[in-house]
Design an enzyme around this catalytic site. Sequence first.
Site, PDB file in Angstrom:
ATOM      1  N   ARG A  27       0.813  -1.217   0.000  1.00 38.40           N
ATOM      2  CA  ARG A  27       0.000   0.000   0.000  1.00 38.40           C
ATOM      3  C   ARG A  27       0.849   1.272   0.000  1.00 38.40           C
ATOM      4  NH1 ARG A  27      -5.299  -0.911   1.399  1.00 38.40           N
ATOM      5  NH2 ARG A  27      -5.472   1.284   1.878  1.00 38.40           N
ATOM      6  N   ASN A 101      -3.962   7.556   7.176  1.00 37.66           N
ATOM      7  CA  ASN A 101      -4.007   7.332   5.735  1.00 37.66           C
ATOM      8  C   ASN A 101      -4.996   8.337   5.171  1.00 37.66           C
ATOM      9  OD1 ASN A 101      -4.149   6.294   3.137  1.00 37.66           O
ATOM     10  ND2 ASN A 101      -5.591   4.680   3.689  1.00 37.66           N
ATOM     11  N   GLY A 102      -4.598   9.071   4.127  1.00 39.25           N
ATOM     12  CA  GLY A 102      -5.494  10.060   3.535  1.00 39.25           C
ATOM     13  C   GLY A 102      -4.852  11.430   3.539  1.00 39.25           C
TER      14      GLY A 102
END
Length: 620
Positions: A27, A101-102
């Site tokens: 990821r 995350n983001g």
Amino acid sequence: MCGIVGYVGPQSALDVVLEGLRRLEYRGYDSAGVAVLADGGTATAKKAGKLANLEKVLADSPLPESTTGIGHTRWATHGGPTDRNAHPHLSVDGKVAVIHNGIIENFAALRAECEATGVEFASETDTEVAAHLLAKQYAETPQGPGRLAEAMRAVSRRLEGAFTLVASHADEPDTLVASRRNSPLVVGVGDGEYFLGSDVAAFIAHTREARELGQDQVVEIDRRRGLTVTDFGGTVVEPTAYTVDWDAEAAEKGGHDWFMLKEIAEQPQAVADTLLGRLGDDGQLVLDEVRLSDQELRDIDKVFVVSCGTSYHAGLIAKYAIEHWTRIPVEVEVASEFRYRDPVLDRSTLVVVISQSGETMDTLMALRHAKDQKARVLAICNVNGSTIPRESDAVLYTHAGPEVAVASTKSFLAQIVACYLVGLVLAQVRGMKYADEVAAIVEDLRRLPDAVSQVLTRMEPVRELGRSLADADTILFLGRHVGFPVALEGALKLKELAYIHAEGFAAGELKHGPIALIDRGTPVVVIVPSPRSRGSVHGKVVSNIQEVRARGARTIVIAEEGDDDVLPYADHVIRVPRTPTLLAPIVTTVPLQVLACEIADTRGYDVDQPRNLAKSVTVE
Ligand code: M6R
């Protein structure tokens, strides 16, 4: 895009978290970091580069034993891939640790607010504001059970953008909290232990029992109190429970050098599984979740297919099949452009969104735009319970199994099969095809797994060819009809894996400009349609091969068995089994995947984790 793991339970948190990070590294792999709660404090380690770098740090300076921990692998957005910017980020007193995350879109204003109170930032990330805000909010929240979750809810309400945040507080050594908006988060439930993960790969070695977190929800996992989920306002909600239908082995390399090679080898199964159970006893095709009536499907007068990268190429192939079988006009568009040009959508428009991960932000935003405009949305997706299928009106899952290599392979083939099924469902519901006609096409589809297996048995010459192309500066790919998207996909695979300039062209377009790129020895891969194709498309492509060869190109031709017309003009021929024209991408794509993989490997690159990329792109 960024992998997140959290653990609360009896095991060594660091071991569980590191194992999860290994499985999630696809990821993002710009940096990695962990934090564990021990001895009344928070101990962290973080390092730029791949997880192996962090593991070296931990081997030299071990962290204390702990049963609560978090870990992160990063795909950098705000702030370069440095040690400083690696997660977790800590509050000034070191008590709060946060991974994210983001993108927190209003981070600049929030950072200014924190700085105005004297906070000195240790990184350039947007994430760090969450650590400082959470510490402040925690201090202002009354003591008692759920205090950290309450603080997280208050902070989350202030954040704009997309985020999955996981946080710990040194004063609550048995608790983790997490919050999600527009970014993925799943909870794993074991025996007296709980896991948090960006996806189930984070905890699949420990449990297959999962809980899906909805939009704008906060979860607390606590060794004594268990699992509590609320919305951002604090109202308790019951998360959807599901059992993961693959096991840890499915996410291992299984003896292959690369995940990508394993996933290429799994393609016959992926195609077969995507077809499995889709044709009912009465010859009717079955979708997984259809919250649309037959009448609504009959009313559709236009289809958009919207997706990104490889999934976009699957959409381009879908256009040929859906238009041919249904006579409904189909437009295909990259998701990142779709909503910004104000496409004409209404109730009778079907928007098919294709996404392996089900969490690609561009595709998700396109989906939401389509729904706002009252269009019907059908998702083709590989990851059960991910955001895109959850928000769609109908879902067709591709049963490709977990895809770990960043470059999509088996999910692409499964997506194409799913697109064919969507075309056939529409044709059937609208009376364009009788059940027996559909069944005949499904029979052709059922032969595809064997055809892919045959292609795979003949890959050694392709590998050898790949080794001979490893020094190429440019490789061009040509195709017509469904061969054109295959050419685009071949070029994308090569770019992302081998970092070689590669372009895919509609073979007929070449003479309108790109032919100037051809120099002595330029490798040109040509996907030749079946000699049985409609019109004279086969003959046209054979002429295109001659044109590039006349200008010095080294021609690499992918052609059906028995097609000898190509022989005089081909420096290399890669044979694929005879396949109906519309279905041919399923076989012609495979050699291109193998070629790109071999070239990248020969050049010494990490095939599974190419530079600058991440498996799922959860930012716009
Ligand atoms: O998960 P998605 O299918 O939505 O992802 C879309 C693209 O990011 C993805 O296909 C990407 O292009 C792959 N790395 C290509 O191999």
